[in-house]
Design an enzyme around this catalytic site. Structure first.
Site, PDB file in Angstrom:
ATOM      1  CB  SER A  48      -6.106  12.511   6.389  1.00 44.24           C
ATOM      2  OG  SER A  48      -5.340  12.708   7.693  1.00 44.24           O
ATOM      3  CB  SER A  49      -6.800  17.716   9.342  1.00 39.58           C
ATOM      4  OG  SER A  49      -6.563  16.755  10.660  1.00 39.58           O
ATOM      5  CD  GLN A  50      -3.270  11.757  11.351  1.00 40.52           C
ATOM      6  OE1 GLN A  50      -2.885  10.971  10.643  1.00 40.52           O
ATOM      7  NE2 GLN A  50      -3.882  11.283  12.275  1.00 40.52           N
ATOM      8  CB  SER A  91      -4.426  14.549  18.829  1.00 43.33           C
ATOM      9  OG  SER A  91      -5.364  13.708  18.349  1.00 43.33           O
ATOM     10  CG  ASP A 134     -11.323  10.268  15.841  1.00 41.07           C
ATOM     11  OD1 ASP A 134     -11.366   9.931  14.732  1.00 41.07           O
ATOM     12  OD2 ASP A 134      -9.987  10.495  16.172  1.00 41.07           O
ATOM     13  NE  ARG A 162      -5.141   5.068   9.134  1.00 40.27           N
ATOM     14  CZ  ARG A 162      -4.900   5.515  10.154  1.00 40.27           C
ATOM     15  NH1 ARG A 162      -4.398   4.892  11.129  1.00 40.27           N
ATOM     16  NH2 ARG A 162      -5.406   6.628  10.756  1.00 40.27           N
ATOM     17  CE  LYS A 214     -10.382   9.671  11.167  1.00 37.99           C
ATOM     18  NZ  LYS A 214      -9.544  10.553  11.850  1.00 37.99           N
TER      19      LYS A 214
END
EC number: 2.5.1.19
Length: 434
Positions: free
Chosen positions: A168-170, A23, A320, A121, A347
């Site tokens: 998703s925080s992404q 990350s 995770d 995804r 994921k």
């Protein structure tokens, strides 16, 4: 298909130095590429996910120099020089999401794609957020998913940007990292999060790393973020990537199940990664855990009966590392419940379904819900189970722990760990003992 037979092992002890955090590695690479000045990165993770980011940055005109110990990135001062590029990003969410945002404001013509699973995804919430400021992004196949075509656009900000936070925080990370490159009338851009933001510690990583590159994000709780607009990232000169806390979880669990002492170096109290919280979950299950600023050590389980305590916990903050808890639950004295793990569904594979399937092969009774998993361990683990890994690095690493239960286990497609930890099984074998 390739496979690896492990165990049976009766103990695990020793010391392991962790590879760099995935990350942090991919965030630092992108920030260094966008910054003014040259950045020397140490302890950068060498894995599939970082390689696709490095390859993409090279295609975008970023000058990179790499040797065994360091990676030197010459910053582009906020704009990639390549105005057209076809970028294959594998199955790396930490590359696809932030790069998509950066490219959307770069004024070029780009194609972003990956492996078939990446095309399953979701990325629609990020694209919706970018379209609010005028980005021109088209879906090549299915609405809401890669592959993407990104075209030159007139980017303007005249209202707060809204983005969903519950998938998703992404998506939020990608916006936060990109918006300083965009100009706004009053010098700031507001991002508002719809729904509960998941994986909050990953947003904290993003904000802290942006600060290292000279940009400060203000936040009001976890629902409203204020980003300075039209500013330039500045290289910190040198930056070290701390060890991968998600990868630490397998060794920490091994220290509990295998008696230890087992020490991981590279993460600890001073870590900026939320997944160090795994150590607290392990303590709740009865493991003997101690911690320094950059190390964590586990010395077995503090019970005479030698079993972990079952756990019932909300894992929204450490999804995770929670996978490791699901496998550790095989060694508990009762039923464990993992809650708020809906993000597992999107994921590298549908991790809730995959985890339930593979735990059952070992004799566990598993209840699978939309965002939870209930695991009741068997009286005795089923020996010689063959574990499918679904091209998911974390499935392979988690299930290596089964071998510490005194039974042999077969891991199919062990090379999938190359995504984040190529030599994981060598490291594990050096610590586990028959």
């Amino acid at each position: 298909m390739d496979y690896l037979d492990l165990g049976p092992y009766s103990s695990a002890s020793g010391t392991v130095r962790l590879p760099g955090s995935k990350s942090i590695s991919n965030r630092v690479l992108l920030l260094a590429a966008l910054a003014e000045g040259e950045t020397t990165i140490t302890n950068l993770l060498d894995s599939d996910d970082t390689r696709v980011m490095l390859d993409a940055l090279g295609k975008l005109g970023v000058r990179l120099t790499r040797d065994a110990d360091t990676c030197v990135v010459a910053g582009t001062r906020g704009a990639f020089t390549a105005r057209t590029a076809d970028l294959f990003l594998g199955n790396a969410g930490t590359a696809v999401r932030p790069l998509t945002a950066a490219l959307a404001v770069n004024g070029g013509d780009y194609r972003v794609h990956g492996v078939p699973r990446m095309h399953e995804r979701p990325i629609g919430d990020l694209v919706d957020g970018l379209r609010q400021i005028g980005a021109q992004i088209d879906y090549e196949q299915n609405e809401g998913f890669p592959p993407l075509r990104i075209k030159p656009a007139a980017i303007t900000v005249d209202a707060p940007i809204r983005v969903r936070g519950d998938v998703s925080s992404q998506f939020l990370t990608a916006l936060l990292m990109t918006l300083p490159l965009v100009k706004a009338k009053d010098g700031k851009i507001v991002v508002e999060v719809d729904g509960e933001l998941i994986s909050k510690p990953y947003i904290d990583i993003t904000i802290r790393l942006m600060e290292r590159f000279g940009v400060t994000v203000e936040r009001d709780g976890w629902q409203r973020f204020v980003v300075p607009a039209g500013v330039r990232y500045r290289s910190p000169g040198r930056i070290m990537v701390e060890g991968d806390a998600s990868s630490a979880s397998y060794f920490l669990a091994a220290g509990a199940l295998g008696g230890g002492p087992l020490r991981v170096e590279g993460v600890g109290r001073a870590s900026i990664q939320g997944d160090v919280g795994f150590a607290n979950a392990l303590m709740q299950m009865g493991a003997n855990v101690s911690m320094g600023d950059d190390w964590i050590e586990v010395r077995g389980i503090g019970h005479d009966h030698g079993k972990l305590d079952p756990i019932d916990m909300d894992f929204n903050l450490i999804p995770d590392a929670a996978m490791t808890i699901a496998v550790a639950a095989l060694f508990a004295s009762g039923t464990s419940t993992l809650r708020n793990i809906a993000s597992w569904r999107v994921k590298e594979t549908d991790r809730i379904a995959a985890m339930a399937t593979e735990l059952r092969k070992l004799g566990a009774v598993v209840e699978e819900g939309p965002d939870y998993l209930v695991v009741t361990p068997p009286q005795r683990l089923t020996p010689n189970a063959t574990i499918d890994t679904y091209d998911d690095h974390r499935m392979a690493m988690c299930f290596s722990l089964v071998s510490l239960g005194g039974v042999p286990v077969r891991i199919n497609d062990p090379k999938c760990v190359g995504k984040t930890f190529p030599d994981y099984f060598d490291r594990f074998a050096a610590l586990a003992k028959a």
